[in-house]
Design a protein around this motif. Structure first.
Motif, PDB file in Angstrom:
ATOM      1  N   LYS A 234      36.125  57.057  57.033  1.00  0.00           N
ATOM      2  CA  LYS A 234      36.464  57.674  55.751  1.00  0.00           C
ATOM      3  C   LYS A 234      35.823  56.865  54.637  1.00  0.00           C
ATOM      4  O   LYS A 234      35.925  55.636  54.600  1.00  0.00           O
ATOM      5  CB  LYS A 234      37.984  57.714  55.534  1.00  0.00           C
ATOM      6  N   SER A 235      35.146  57.535  53.728  1.00  0.00           N
ATOM      7  CA  SER A 235      34.606  56.867  52.554  1.00  0.00           C
ATOM      8  C   SER A 235      35.737  56.214  51.785  1.00  0.00           C
ATOM      9  O   SER A 235      36.825  56.786  51.649  1.00  0.00           O
ATOM     10  CB  SER A 235      33.888  57.875  51.656  1.00  0.00           C
ATOM     11  N   PRO A 236      35.534  55.010  51.258  1.00  0.00           N
ATOM     12  CA  PRO A 236      36.598  54.364  50.487  1.00  0.00           C
ATOM     13  C   PRO A 236      37.018  55.148  49.260  1.00  0.00           C
ATOM     14  O   PRO A 236      38.123  54.964  48.754  1.00  0.00           O
ATOM     15  CB  PRO A 236      35.989  53.008  50.095  1.00  0.00           C
ATOM     16  N   GLU A 237      36.162  56.052  48.791  1.00  0.00           N
ATOM     17  CA  GLU A 237      36.547  56.859  47.631  1.00  0.00           C
ATOM     18  C   GLU A 237      37.781  57.714  47.921  1.00  0.00           C
ATOM     19  O   GLU A 237      38.512  58.088  47.014  1.00  0.00           O
ATOM     20  CB  GLU A 237      35.384  57.757  47.204  1.00  0.00           C
ATOM     21  N   ARG A 238      38.015  58.015  49.205  1.00  0.00           N
ATOM     22  CA  ARG A 238      39.175  58.837  49.544  1.00  0.00           C
ATOM     23  C   ARG A 238      40.487  58.084  49.381  1.00  0.00           C
ATOM     24  O   ARG A 238      41.543  58.695  49.267  1.00  0.00           O
ATOM     25  CB  ARG A 238      39.048  59.338  50.987  1.00  0.00           C
ATOM     26  N   THR A 239      40.420  56.762  49.428  1.00  0.00           N
ATOM     27  CA  THR A 239      41.632  55.962  49.280  1.00  0.00           C
ATOM     28  C   THR A 239      41.589  55.068  48.045  1.00  0.00           C
ATOM     29  O   THR A 239      42.581  54.456  47.699  1.00  0.00           O
ATOM     30  CB  THR A 239      41.834  55.071  50.520  1.00  0.00           C
ATOM     31  N   LEU A 240      40.432  54.995  47.405  1.00  0.00           N
ATOM     32  CA  LEU A 240      40.268  54.101  46.263  1.00  0.00           C
ATOM     33  C   LEU A 240      40.783  54.782  44.995  1.00  0.00           C
ATOM     34  O   LEU A 240      40.024  55.291  44.180  1.00  0.00           O
ATOM     35  CB  LEU A 240      38.799  53.706  46.108  1.00  0.00           C
ATOM     36  N   ASN A 241      42.087  54.795  44.844  1.00  0.00           N
ATOM     37  CA  ASN A 241      42.695  55.412  43.669  1.00  0.00           C
ATOM     38  C   ASN A 241      43.117  54.355  42.661  1.00  0.00           C
ATOM     39  O   ASN A 241      44.103  54.502  41.953  1.00  0.00           O
ATOM     40  CB  ASN A 241      43.916  56.248  44.092  1.00  0.00           C
ATOM     41  N   GLY A 242      42.393  53.259  42.645  1.00  0.00           N
ATOM     42  CA  GLY A 242      42.722  52.152  41.762  1.00  0.00           C
ATOM     43  C   GLY A 242      42.243  52.377  40.343  1.00  0.00           C
ATOM     44  O   GLY A 242      41.824  53.477  39.976  1.00  0.00           O
ATOM     45  N   PRO A 243      42.260  51.331  39.540  1.00  0.00           N
ATOM     46  CA  PRO A 243      41.953  51.475  38.115  1.00  0.00           C
ATOM     47  C   PRO A 243      40.486  51.726  37.797  1.00  0.00           C
ATOM     48  O   PRO A 243      40.161  52.221  36.730  1.00  0.00           O
ATOM     49  CB  PRO A 243      42.416  50.141  37.526  1.00  0.00           C
ATOM     50  N   LYS A 244      39.586  51.373  38.711  1.00  0.00           N
ATOM     51  CA  LYS A 244      38.151  51.518  38.451  1.00  0.00           C
ATOM     52  C   LYS A 244      37.514  52.425  39.502  1.00  0.00           C
ATOM     53  O   LYS A 244      37.686  52.218  40.700  1.00  0.00           O
ATOM     54  CB  LYS A 244      37.464  50.155  38.481  1.00  0.00           C
ATOM     55  N   SER A 245      36.756  53.408  39.055  1.00  0.00           N
ATOM     56  CA  SER A 245      36.060  54.309  39.970  1.00  0.00           C
ATOM     57  C   SER A 245      34.615  53.858  40.126  1.00  0.00           C
ATOM     58  O   SER A 245      33.978  53.446  39.152  1.00  0.00           O
ATOM     59  CB  SER A 245      36.082  55.742  39.447  1.00  0.00           C
ATOM     60  N   LEU A 261      28.958  51.249  44.178  1.00  0.00           N
ATOM     61  CA  LEU A 261      28.311  50.607  43.041  1.00  0.00           C
ATOM     62  C   LEU A 261      29.197  50.708  41.797  1.00  0.00           C
ATOM     63  O   LEU A 261      29.807  51.751  41.555  1.00  0.00           O
ATOM     64  CB  LEU A 261      26.956  51.251  42.765  1.00  0.00           C
ATOM     65  N   TYR A 262      29.228  49.634  41.006  1.00  0.00           N
ATOM     66  CA  TYR A 262      30.090  49.560  39.818  1.00  0.00           C
ATOM     67  C   TYR A 262      29.297  49.103  38.596  1.00  0.00           C
ATOM     68  O   TYR A 262      28.198  48.547  38.717  1.00  0.00           O
ATOM     69  CB  TYR A 262      31.245  48.573  40.069  1.00  0.00           C
ATOM     70  N   GLU A 263      29.897  49.320  37.429  1.00  0.00           N
ATOM     71  CA  GLU A 263      29.246  48.900  36.185  1.00  0.00           C
ATOM     72  C   GLU A 263      29.267  47.391  36.028  1.00  0.00           C
ATOM     73  O   GLU A 263      28.326  46.805  35.501  1.00  0.00           O
ATOM     74  CB  GLU A 263      29.935  49.562  34.983  1.00  0.00           C
ATOM     75  N   LEU A 265      30.800  43.371  37.709  1.00  0.00           N
ATOM     76  CA  LEU A 265      31.325  42.655  38.860  1.00  0.00           C
ATOM     77  C   LEU A 265      32.847  42.553  38.788  1.00  0.00           C
ATOM     78  O   LEU A 265      33.527  42.606  39.824  1.00  0.00           O
ATOM     79  CB  LEU A 265      30.699  41.260  38.944  1.00  0.00           C
ATOM     80  N   ASP A 266      33.392  42.435  37.575  1.00  0.00           N
ATOM     81  CA  ASP A 266      34.857  42.392  37.432  1.00  0.00           C
ATOM     82  C   ASP A 266      35.483  43.678  37.955  1.00  0.00           C
ATOM     83  O   ASP A 266      36.522  43.658  38.626  1.00  0.00           O
ATOM     84  CB  ASP A 266      35.251  42.176  35.976  1.00  0.00           C
ATOM     85  N   ALA A 267      34.862  44.826  37.654  1.00  0.00           N
ATOM     86  CA  ALA A 267      35.387  46.097  38.138  1.00  0.00           C
ATOM     87  C   ALA A 267      35.304  46.162  39.660  1.00  0.00           C
ATOM     88  O   ALA A 267      36.230  46.654  40.327  1.00  0.00           O
ATOM     89  CB  ALA A 267      34.608  47.257  37.515  1.00  0.00           C
ATOM     90  N   ALA A 268      34.212  45.655  40.232  1.00  0.00           N
ATOM     91  CA  ALA A 268      34.080  45.641  41.687  1.00  0.00           C
ATOM     92  C   ALA A 268      35.136  44.744  42.316  1.00  0.00           C
ATOM     93  O   ALA A 268      35.767  45.103  43.319  1.00  0.00           O
ATOM     94  CB  ALA A 268      32.680  45.164  42.081  1.00  0.00           C
ATOM     95  N   ARG A 269      35.363  43.585  41.725  1.00  0.00           N
ATOM     96  CA  ARG A 269      36.370  42.663  42.276  1.00  0.00           C
ATOM     97  C   ARG A 269      37.769  43.257  42.199  1.00  0.00           C
ATOM     98  O   ARG A 269      38.566  43.123  43.137  1.00  0.00           O
ATOM     99  CB  ARG A 269      36.309  41.337  41.517  1.00  0.00           C
ATOM    100  N   GLU A 270      38.069  43.902  41.077  1.00  0.00           N
ATOM    101  CA  GLU A 270      39.382  44.516  40.918  1.00  0.00           C
ATOM    102  C   GLU A 270      39.604  45.613  41.959  1.00  0.00           C
ATOM    103  O   GLU A 270      40.674  45.704  42.576  1.00  0.00           O
ATOM    104  CB  GLU A 270      39.508  45.082  39.501  1.00  0.00           C
ATOM    105  N   SER A 271      38.591  46.429  42.159  1.00  0.00           N
ATOM    106  CA  SER A 271      38.706  47.500  43.144  1.00  0.00           C
ATOM    107  C   SER A 271      38.758  46.951  44.562  1.00  0.00           C
ATOM    108  O   SER A 271      39.445  47.501  45.427  1.00  0.00           O
ATOM    109  CB  SER A 271      37.526  48.460  43.005  1.00  0.00           C
ATOM    110  N   ALA A 272      38.035  45.853  44.821  1.00  0.00           N
ATOM    111  CA  ALA A 272      38.064  45.245  46.150  1.00  0.00           C
ATOM    112  C   ALA A 272      39.472  44.746  46.475  1.00  0.00           C
ATOM    113  O   ALA A 272      39.953  44.921  47.605  1.00  0.00           O
ATOM    114  CB  ALA A 272      37.068  44.092  46.231  1.00  0.00           C
ATOM    115  N   GLU A 273      40.146  44.145  45.510  1.00  0.00           N
ATOM    116  CA  GLU A 273      41.510  43.676  45.744  1.00  0.00           C
ATOM    117  C   GLU A 273      42.440  44.846  46.030  1.00  0.00           C
ATOM    118  O   GLU A 273      43.323  44.764  46.889  1.00  0.00           O
ATOM    119  CB  GLU A 273      41.998  42.871  44.539  1.00  0.00           C
TER     120      GLU A 273
END
Length: 294
Positions: A234-245, A261-263, A265-273
């Motif tokens: 499953k693509s992580p987009e299906r479960t990635l309902n966090g603050p950053k898309s 891909l993110y705008e 690195l902070d947004a990527a780190r936040e979504s990774a957590e």
């Protein structure tokens, strides 16, 4: 003089991957834009002088990587030894952190790292490494370069490119092994590659947005057969309902790793957590994609 050398073997990421029809030799023409992760998503290889060639492996992926003759690190070392006419050996130690059968070229990255380090340890001409790299696999020549590049032909044609900036990203692997061979076989069985053409030169993008917009018009030809073979993917987009898309999500290589891909690195780190909390069994890394830290 140093008695040992060490380097990262970073994950390879296909930002797009176009695949041609199967050829009589069983291989395929490829057209891909390849970048590399930072040290957060990398194996690490160390070499020391020795009378013979030996390999030890530790880390989370040690059992899957193994130390047998089919390990690409040993294959690379033996090929380089033969090509350069070297009689002495080396003790190699691999810290295996990248998932195996994951579409991010972990074995190829390790092989390329071995070629680089043994070139230094044995004090030989780098041309020997470039000669043997294509024999070891389609991803090894571009991993040996370690810079953003078009990878074409069967992987042997590598052309460096300039990106507007390093790309903030998440690498997400749900823990499902996705061996390359069956994915290519499914691609072939479906008649894949009939409309294969290489894309033109990489445009000169002013910023990350321009690059992402251009990438949206490309594709990964192996994503559909990989998903068909492994319905649990499953693509992580299906479960990635966090603050950053993410700006874009695509499978890398033959899977099962997705790159988001993110705008920033902070947004990527936040979504990774957020992803780690939602799927603790998954392998998730926030990183910057670009040239390798070798």
């Amino acid at each position: 003089m140093p008695t040992s050398f060490s380097t990262y073997a970073p994950a390879k990421v296909n930002l797009f991957l176009h695949v041609g029809p199967v050829k009589p030799n069983g291989r395929h023409e490829l057209d891909s834009l390849v970048v590399f992760a930072g040290p957060e998503a990398a194996d690490r290889l160390t070499v020391e002088p020795s009378d013979s060639l030996t390999l030890s492996v530790t880390g989370p992926g040690a059992d899957e990587a193994g130390t047998g003759a089919d390990n690409l690190v040993l294959k690379a070392a033996r090929a380089l030894q033969a090509e350069a006419g070297i009689r002495h050996g080396a003790a190699l130690h691999l810290e295996k952190s990248l998932p195996v059968a994951a579409g991010i070229g972990g074995g190829s990255a390790d092989a390329a790292a071995a070629l680089r380090l043994l070139t230094r340890l044995w004090d030989i001409n780098p041309r020997h490494a470039h000669t043997v790299a294509p024999q070891l696999g389609g991803d090894v020549p571009v991993a040996l370069l370690g810079q953003p590049a078009f990878m074409r032909g069967e992987g042997e044609r590598v052309t460096p490119v300039r990106l507007p900036a390093p790309i903030p990203a998440i690498l997400f692997n749900p823990g499902i092994a996705c061996p390359t061979g069956p994915v290519f076989a499914a691609f072939d069985a479906a008649g894949g590659g009939a409309d294969f053409t290489e894309c033109g030169p990489l445009p000169d993008f002013a910023d990350l947005g321009g690059l992402v917009g251009w990438l949206a018009g490309q594709r990964n030809d192996l994503e559909a057969p990989a998903l068909a073979l492994h319905p649990a993917l499953k693509s992580p987009e299906r479960t990635l309902n966090g603050p950053k898309s993410p700006l874009m999500t695509r499978m890398s290589g033959s899977g099962a790793t997705f790159v988001c891909l993110y705008e920033t690195l902070d947004a990527a780190r936040e979504s990774a957590e957020f992803l780690k909390a939602q799927q603790p069994e998954a392998w998730v890394r926030a990183t910057l994609l670009g040239g390798a830290i070798l």
